[in-house]
Design an enzyme around this catalytic site. Structure first.
Site, PDB file in Angstrom:
ATOM      1  N   SER A  61       0.795  -1.237   0.000  1.00 35.02           N
ATOM      2  CA  SER A  61       0.000   0.000   0.000  1.00 35.02           C
ATOM      3  C   SER A  61       0.823   1.281   0.000  1.00 35.02           C
ATOM      4  CB  SER A  61      -0.953   0.012   1.197  1.00 35.02           C
ATOM      5  OG  SER A  61      -1.992  -0.918   0.988  1.00 35.02           O
ATOM      6  N   LYS A  64       0.425   3.369  -2.997  1.00 31.98           N
ATOM      7  CA  LYS A  64      -0.733   4.258  -3.162  1.00 31.98           C
ATOM      8  C   LYS A  64      -0.344   5.735  -3.101  1.00 31.98           C
ATOM      9  CE  LYS A  64      -3.667   0.697  -1.065  1.00 31.98           C
ATOM     10  NZ  LYS A  64      -4.430   0.286   0.142  1.00 31.98           N
ATOM     11  N   TYR A 188      -4.106  -2.758 -10.088  1.00 30.04           N
ATOM     12  CA  TYR A 188      -3.949  -2.493  -8.658  1.00 30.04           C
ATOM     13  C   TYR A 188      -3.023  -3.517  -7.995  1.00 30.04           C
ATOM     14  CZ  TYR A 188      -5.238  -2.334  -3.700  1.00 30.04           C
ATOM     15  OH  TYR A 188      -5.196  -2.284  -2.344  1.00 30.04           O
ATOM     16  N   TYR A 240      -4.546   3.551   7.945  1.00 35.14           N
ATOM     17  CA  TYR A 240      -5.907   3.004   8.069  1.00 35.14           C
ATOM     18  C   TYR A 240      -6.551   3.419   9.384  1.00 35.14           C
ATOM     19  CZ  TYR A 240      -3.355   0.241   4.668  1.00 35.14           C
ATOM     20  OH  TYR A 240      -2.550  -0.134   3.648  1.00 35.14           O
ATOM     21  N   VAL A 258       1.185  -3.818   3.888  1.00 31.42           N
ATOM     22  CA  VAL A 258       1.139  -5.106   4.595  1.00 31.42           C
ATOM     23  C   VAL A 258       2.358  -5.982   4.289  1.00 31.42           C
ATOM     24  CG1 VAL A 258      -1.369  -5.131   4.842  1.00 31.42           C
ATOM     25  CG2 VAL A 258      -0.317  -6.215   2.829  1.00 31.42           C
TER      26      VAL A 258
END
Length: 306
Positions: A61, A64, A188, A240, A258
Site C-alpha cells: 500500500s 498508493k 492495482y 488506516y 502489509v
C-alpha cells in the site's frame, strides 16, 4: 545520525514480539519475520542505513502514495469527485462505508480508494500501459531503474482477490469505475507488488520532504501545495484505522503496507523507510512503528513541534 540508525536496528534485532506476517497473501507469508531494515535519505543528499536496507520487499500500500501523485498530475482536483479525503476509521478492506456512502471511497489509501485511483489513471488504456507508466514514475523519483514488479506476489493477490473484487464491483455498480473490473484489479495488484529496498523507498519519498522537489537531483516532482496535501493525507489516512495512533506516537506523515514497510516523511529534513514484515492487528509493521517512534524521540523531528 548513523549511530542513531545503528542503535535503532540493534534495538529491533533483540525485540521478542515481532508481529504476524501477512499470510493471507501466501507469497508474503513466506517472508522471514526476523528481517529488519531502516534507511534515512536527507534533503541534502546523505543516506544513513542499517539492517537489510538494500533487500527488496513488496511495498504493497505504500505504492498508493505514488499512484495518488500520478493521478493528481493527470487529473488535478477533479480526482476528488471519485475519492474522498477523510479518514475512514475502518479497516483497509472494509466494504461497510462504501455502502453507506454510495460507492465513493473515503480516501485514496484504503483499498477501495486506491482501486478508484488505479481506475482513474488507466484513462482508457490497457493495464500493461498503465503499469509501465507507474513503474517508470517510481524509477524516476527513486533514480533507480532496477525497481521491478514481483509477479509472484501479484499472482498471489489475484488468486485471493475476492474481498478486493467485492469492493471494485460495488464501486462499479454505483458508476464509480470506468474500466473493466478485472483489468482495474490487475493494475492495482501489480502496483502493490512493486519491490523496493528501504534505500530506494527513502529516496523515492524525498520529494515530499522538500515541497515537491527531490533536492539531491534537483527534480521538481509536484508543486509545493500538492506535496503538502499528499503529506496531510498520509498523516490522516496513511495507517488506516490506526492513523491517529501513528500520528500520536510518531508525529510524521506516513504510509504503511502489509509487506511490512512504512514510508515516513519529515518535512524539511528527509524521508525515512523502515521494513519489518511482522504486522500489528491493524496491518501495520509492528517493529517499523516502534523504530520510527524511537527515531523521532531521539531527533525531535515532528510536524507538531520544532
Amino acid at each position: 545520525m548513523q549511530d542513531l540508525i545503528n542503535d535503532i536496528a540493534a534495538a529491533m534485532a533483540t525485540a521478542e514480539e515481532r508481529g504476524k506476517v501477512a499470510d493471507y497473501i501466501p507469497e508474503l507469508g513466506h517472508v522471514d519475520p526476523q528481517r529488519f531494515a531502516i534507511s534515512l535519505s536527507t534533503v541534502d543528499g546523505k543516506v544513513y542505513s542499517a539492517g537489510c536496507a538494500t533487500t527488496p520487499f513488496s511495498i504493497q500500500s505504500i505504492s498508493k502514495v505514488f499512484t495518488l501523485t500520478i493521478a493528481l498530475g493527470q487529473m488535478g482536483d477533479s480526482l476528488w469527485s471519485k475519492v474522498g479525503r477523510e479518514p475512514s476509521g475502518d479497516p483497509f478492506n472494509s466494504i461497510v462505508q462504501l455502502e453507506h456512502e454510495s460507492g465513493k471511497p473515503r480516501n485514496p489509501f484504503i483499498n477501495a480508494g486506491a482501486i478508484a485511483v488505479a481506475d482513474a489513471i488507466m484513462m482508457g488504456h490497457e493495464p500493461k500501459e498503465t503499469l509501465g507508466e507507474i513503474l517508470s514514475f517510481v524509477r524516476y523519483i527513486a533514480d533507480d531503474d532496477s525497481i521491478y514488479f514481483d509477479h509472484a506476489v501479484a499472482a498471489s493477490e489475484m488468486a485471493h482477490r475476492d474481498r478486493n473484487a467485492s469492493l471494485a464491483h460495488f464501486m462499479k455498480a454505483f458508476g464509480h469505475l470506468r474500466h473493466d473490473v478485472d483489468k482495474v484489479l490487475g493494475t492495482y495488484f501489480h502496483q502493490c507488488a512493486i519491490a523496493m529496498s528501504c534505500e530506494q523507498l527513502a529516496h523515492a519519498g524525498l520529494f515530499l520532504a522538500s515541497d515537491g522537489i527531490n533536492k539531491p537531483s534537483g527534480i521538481r516532482v509536484v508543486a509545493p501545495q500538492r506535496a503538502r496535501r499528499i503529506n496531510s493525507l498520509m498523516m490522516m489516512c496513511g495507517h488506516y484505522d490506526a492513523s491517529g495512533e501513528f500520528a500520536f506516537r510518531v508525529g510524521l506523515p506516513g504510509k504503511s503496507g502489509v509487506g511490512g514497510g512504512i514510508l515516513a516523511i519529515a518535512p524539511g529534513h528527509g524521508s525515512i523507510a523502515v521494513w519489518s514484515p511482522g504486522l500489528d492487528a491493524y496491518g501495520n509493521s509492528l517493529l517499523g512503528t516502534q523504530a520510527l517512534e524511537m527515531f523521532v524521540q531521539r531527533t525531535g523531528w515532528s510536524v507538531f513541534g520544532h
